[in-house]
Design a protein around this motif. Structure first.
Motif, PDB file in Angstrom:
ATOM      1  N   LEU A 116       0.850  -1.189   0.000  1.00  0.00           N
ATOM      2  CA  LEU A 116       0.000   0.000   0.000  1.00  0.00           C
ATOM      3  C   LEU A 116       0.882   1.234   0.000  1.00  0.00           C
ATOM      4  CD1 LEU A 116      -2.725   1.539   0.397  1.00  0.00           C
ATOM      5  CD2 LEU A 116      -2.340   1.279   2.865  1.00  0.00           C
ATOM      6  N   GLY A 117       0.575   2.157  -0.895  1.00  0.00           N
ATOM      7  CA  GLY A 117       1.285   3.431  -0.925  1.00  0.00           C
ATOM      8  C   GLY A 117       0.313   4.572  -0.690  1.00  0.00           C
ATOM      9  N   MET A 118       0.797   5.634  -0.073  1.00  0.00           N
ATOM     10  CA  MET A 118      -0.041   6.806   0.132  1.00  0.00           C
ATOM     11  C   MET A 118       0.811   8.033  -0.177  1.00  0.00           C
ATOM     12  SD  MET A 118      -2.388   7.915   3.387  1.00  0.00           S
ATOM     13  CE  MET A 118      -1.172   7.374   4.537  1.00  0.00           C
ATOM     14  N   GLY A 119       0.274   8.910  -1.041  1.00  0.00           N
ATOM     15  CA  GLY A 119       1.059  10.083  -1.408  1.00  0.00           C
ATOM     16  C   GLY A 119       0.249  11.097  -2.176  1.00  0.00           C
ATOM     17  N   ASN A 120       0.949  11.947  -2.886  1.00  0.00           N
ATOM     18  CA  ASN A 120       0.365  13.017  -3.671  1.00  0.00           C
ATOM     19  C   ASN A 120       0.263  12.560  -5.124  1.00  0.00           C
ATOM     20  OD1 ASN A 120      -0.535  15.543  -4.489  1.00  0.00           O
ATOM     21  ND2 ASN A 120       1.536  16.328  -4.760  1.00  0.00           N
ATOM     22  N   PRO A 121      -0.940  12.185  -5.595  1.00  0.00           N
ATOM     23  CA  PRO A 121      -1.052  11.684  -6.956  1.00  0.00           C
ATOM     24  C   PRO A 121      -0.948  12.812  -7.983  1.00  0.00           C
ATOM     25  CG  PRO A 121      -3.220  11.806  -5.962  1.00  0.00           C
ATOM     26  CD  PRO A 121      -2.229  12.174  -4.896  1.00  0.00           C
ATOM     27  N   LEU A 122      -0.293  12.510  -9.074  1.00  0.00           N
ATOM     28  CA  LEU A 122      -0.213  13.422 -10.206  1.00  0.00           C
ATOM     29  C   LEU A 122      -0.703  12.678 -11.437  1.00  0.00           C
ATOM     30  CD1 LEU A 122       3.350  14.939  -9.656  1.00  0.00           C
ATOM     31  CD2 LEU A 122       1.162  15.893  -8.937  1.00  0.00           C
ATOM     32  N   LEU A 123      -1.215  13.416 -12.406  1.00  0.00           N
ATOM     33  CA  LEU A 123      -1.610  12.832 -13.677  1.00  0.00           C
ATOM     34  C   LEU A 123      -0.623  13.298 -14.720  1.00  0.00           C
ATOM     35  CD1 LEU A 123      -3.649  11.203 -15.370  1.00  0.00           C
ATOM     36  CD2 LEU A 123      -4.873  13.352 -15.761  1.00  0.00           C
ATOM     37  N   ASP A 124       0.152  12.369 -15.263  1.00  0.00           N
ATOM     38  CA  ASP A 124       1.075  12.686 -16.336  1.00  0.00           C
ATOM     39  C   ASP A 124       0.318  12.626 -17.650  1.00  0.00           C
ATOM     40  OD1 ASP A 124       3.086  12.796 -14.421  1.00  0.00           O
ATOM     41  OD2 ASP A 124       3.765  10.757 -14.813  1.00  0.00           O
ATOM     42  N   ILE A 125       0.554  13.602 -18.512  1.00  0.00           N
ATOM     43  CA  ILE A 125      -0.078  13.646 -19.832  1.00  0.00           C
ATOM     44  C   ILE A 125       1.044  13.538 -20.849  1.00  0.00           C
ATOM     45  CG2 ILE A 125      -1.539  14.954 -21.407  1.00  0.00           C
ATOM     46  CD1 ILE A 125      -2.581  16.483 -18.937  1.00  0.00           C
ATOM     47  N   SER A 126       0.971  12.533 -21.707  1.00  0.00           N
ATOM     48  CA  SER A 126       2.017  12.281 -22.681  1.00  0.00           C
ATOM     49  C   SER A 126       1.443  12.321 -24.093  1.00  0.00           C
ATOM     50  CB  SER A 126       2.637  10.900 -22.415  1.00  0.00           C
ATOM     51  OG  SER A 126       3.613  10.604 -23.385  1.00  0.00           O
ATOM     52  N   ALA A 127       2.096  13.086 -24.966  1.00  0.00           N
ATOM     53  CA  ALA A 127       1.677  13.167 -26.374  1.00  0.00           C
ATOM     54  C   ALA A 127       2.874  13.629 -27.202  1.00  0.00           C
ATOM     55  CB  ALA A 127       0.513  14.139 -26.535  1.00  0.00           C
ATOM     56  N   VAL A 128       2.864  13.275 -28.454  1.00  0.00           N
ATOM     57  CA  VAL A 128       3.909  13.721 -29.369  1.00  0.00           C
ATOM     58  C   VAL A 128       3.582  15.155 -29.786  1.00  0.00           C
ATOM     59  CG1 VAL A 128       4.994  13.334 -31.607  1.00  0.00           C
ATOM     60  CG2 VAL A 128       4.322  11.375 -30.186  1.00  0.00           C
ATOM     61  N   VAL A 129       4.570  16.050 -29.638  1.00  0.00           N
ATOM     62  CA  VAL A 129       4.400  17.447 -30.031  1.00  0.00           C
ATOM     63  C   VAL A 129       5.585  17.877 -30.886  1.00  0.00           C
ATOM     64  CG1 VAL A 129       3.045  18.034 -27.972  1.00  0.00           C
ATOM     65  CG2 VAL A 129       5.524  18.359 -27.950  1.00  0.00           C
ATOM     66  N   THR A 130       5.425  18.996 -31.554  1.00  0.00           N
ATOM     67  CA  THR A 130       6.500  19.541 -32.390  1.00  0.00           C
ATOM     68  C   THR A 130       7.316  20.557 -31.594  1.00  0.00           C
ATOM     69  OG1 THR A 130       5.122  21.350 -33.174  1.00  0.00           O
ATOM     70  CG2 THR A 130       5.049  19.283 -34.441  1.00  0.00           C
ATOM     71  N   GLN A 131       8.435  20.968 -32.168  1.00  0.00           N
ATOM     72  CA  GLN A 131       9.264  22.009 -31.549  1.00  0.00           C
ATOM     73  C   GLN A 131       8.457  23.298 -31.402  1.00  0.00           C
ATOM     74  OE1 GLN A 131      12.397  21.649 -30.225  1.00  0.00           O
ATOM     75  NE2 GLN A 131      12.039  23.718 -29.433  1.00  0.00           N
ATOM     76  N   GLU A 132       7.517  23.496 -32.304  1.00  0.00           N
ATOM     77  CA  GLU A 132       6.662  24.692 -32.245  1.00  0.00           C
ATOM     78  C   GLU A 132       5.920  24.778 -30.899  1.00  0.00           C
ATOM     79  OE1 GLU A 132       2.588  26.204 -34.377  1.00  0.00           O
ATOM     80  OE2 GLU A 132       4.079  25.220 -35.649  1.00  0.00           O
ATOM     81  N   THR A 133       5.453  23.641 -30.405  1.00  0.00           N
ATOM     82  CA  THR A 133       4.753  23.614 -29.118  1.00  0.00           C
ATOM     83  C   THR A 133       5.707  23.993 -27.993  1.00  0.00           C
ATOM     84  OG1 THR A 133       3.262  21.900 -29.923  1.00  0.00           O
ATOM     85  CG2 THR A 133       3.366  22.204 -27.545  1.00  0.00           C
ATOM     86  N   PHE A 134       6.927  23.461 -28.016  1.00  0.00           N
ATOM     87  CA  PHE A 134       7.918  23.813 -26.993  1.00  0.00           C
ATOM     88  C   PHE A 134       8.189  25.315 -27.008  1.00  0.00           C
ATOM     89  CE2 PHE A 134       8.864  19.286 -27.342  1.00  0.00           C
ATOM     90  CZ  PHE A 134       9.087  18.938 -26.024  1.00  0.00           C
ATOM     91  N   ASP A 135       8.381  25.857 -28.220  1.00  0.00           N
ATOM     92  CA  ASP A 135       8.684  27.282 -28.347  1.00  0.00           C
ATOM     93  C   ASP A 135       7.511  28.148 -27.887  1.00  0.00           C
ATOM     94  OD1 ASP A 135      11.107  26.462 -29.403  1.00  0.00           O
ATOM     95  OD2 ASP A 135      10.509  26.815 -31.489  1.00  0.00           O
ATOM     96  N   LYS A 136       6.310  27.759 -28.248  1.00  0.00           N
ATOM     97  CA  LYS A 136       5.100  28.526 -27.909  1.00  0.00           C
ATOM     98  C   LYS A 136       4.964  28.719 -26.406  1.00  0.00           C
ATOM     99  CE  LYS A 136       0.066  28.228 -28.510  1.00  0.00           C
ATOM    100  NZ  LYS A 136      -1.011  27.423 -29.135  1.00  0.00           N
ATOM    101  N   TYR A 137       5.330  27.684 -25.631  1.00  0.00           N
ATOM    102  CA  TYR A 137       5.156  27.740 -24.180  1.00  0.00           C
ATOM    103  C   TYR A 137       6.466  27.939 -23.416  1.00  0.00           C
ATOM    104  CZ  TYR A 137       0.379  26.418 -25.073  1.00  0.00           C
ATOM    105  OH  TYR A 137      -0.918  26.415 -25.518  1.00  0.00           O
ATOM    106  N   GLY A 138       7.556  28.174 -24.149  1.00  0.00           N
ATOM    107  CA  GLY A 138       8.839  28.407 -23.491  1.00  0.00           C
ATOM    108  C   GLY A 138       9.349  27.199 -22.731  1.00  0.00           C
ATOM    109  N   LEU A 139       9.178  26.016 -23.298  1.00  0.00           N
ATOM    110  CA  LEU A 139       9.562  24.766 -22.641  1.00  0.00           C
ATOM    111  C   LEU A 139      10.827  24.195 -23.269  1.00  0.00           C
ATOM    112  CD1 LEU A 139       6.005  23.167 -22.558  1.00  0.00           C
ATOM    113  CD2 LEU A 139       7.163  24.395 -20.706  1.00  0.00           C
ATOM    114  N   GLN A 140      11.537  23.385 -22.488  1.00  0.00           N
ATOM    115  CA  GLN A 140      12.721  22.680 -22.957  1.00  0.00           C
ATOM    116  C   GLN A 140      12.486  21.183 -22.844  1.00  0.00           C
ATOM    117  OE1 GLN A 140      15.567  24.132 -24.213  1.00  0.00           O
ATOM    118  NE2 GLN A 140      14.391  26.034 -24.091  1.00  0.00           N
TER     119      GLN A 140
END
Length: 136
Positions: free
Chosen positions: A29-53
């Motif tokens: 049994l584990g107890m903690g802070n759950p997160l939802l990871d969202i995974s999808a293929v994106v282009t460099q344009e998406t990274f640039d649009k949101y200032g992500l690396q």
């Protein structure tokens, strides 16, 4: 709205059977802070649009909020139960190879992403028992 931690005593006092009769009694049994990871293929344009690396983690700001809808609209989007404890439980479940041998407790919001998190755990064979906080 930023999420707030749930009170541990509230979580432990929930009136539900801890373990489903349809599944076996969990070994871990584990107890903690759950997160939802969202995974999808994106282009460099998406990274640039949101200032992500690529490969970096950030705390999302208001400017990043439209990204969630963009990712959700992608045909290849995947929702994965995340967070340190939940990831560890998922790995243990994969190693044990018998559905229901692991369980997880945490707190989620009452929204579509909370439902996706519940579905992701079920698909992984983890018995997830979330306290649903309508204010989160």
């Amino acid at each position: 709205q930023a999420s707030r931690p749930c009170n541990l005593l509230q979580l432990l006092a929930l009136p539900f059977p801890l373990f489903s009769e349809a599944m076996s009694t969990p070994a871990i049994l584990g107890m903690g802070n759950p997160l939802l990871d969202i995974s999808a293929v994106v282009t460099q344009e998406t990274f640039d649009k949101y200032g992500l690396q690529p490969g970096n983690a950030i705390l999302a700001e208001e400017k990043h909020m439209p990204l969630y809808a963009e990712l959700a609209a992608k045909p290849d989007v995947k929702y994965i139960a995340g967070g340190a404890t939940q990831n560890s439980i998922r790995v243990a479940q994969w190693m044990l190879q018998e559905p229901g041998m692991t369980a997880y407790m945490g707190c989620i919001g009452d929204d579509d992403f909370g439902k996706k998190l519940q579905d992701a755990c079920k698909e992984d064979g983890v018995q997830a028992w979330y306290m649903i906080d309508k204010s989160t």
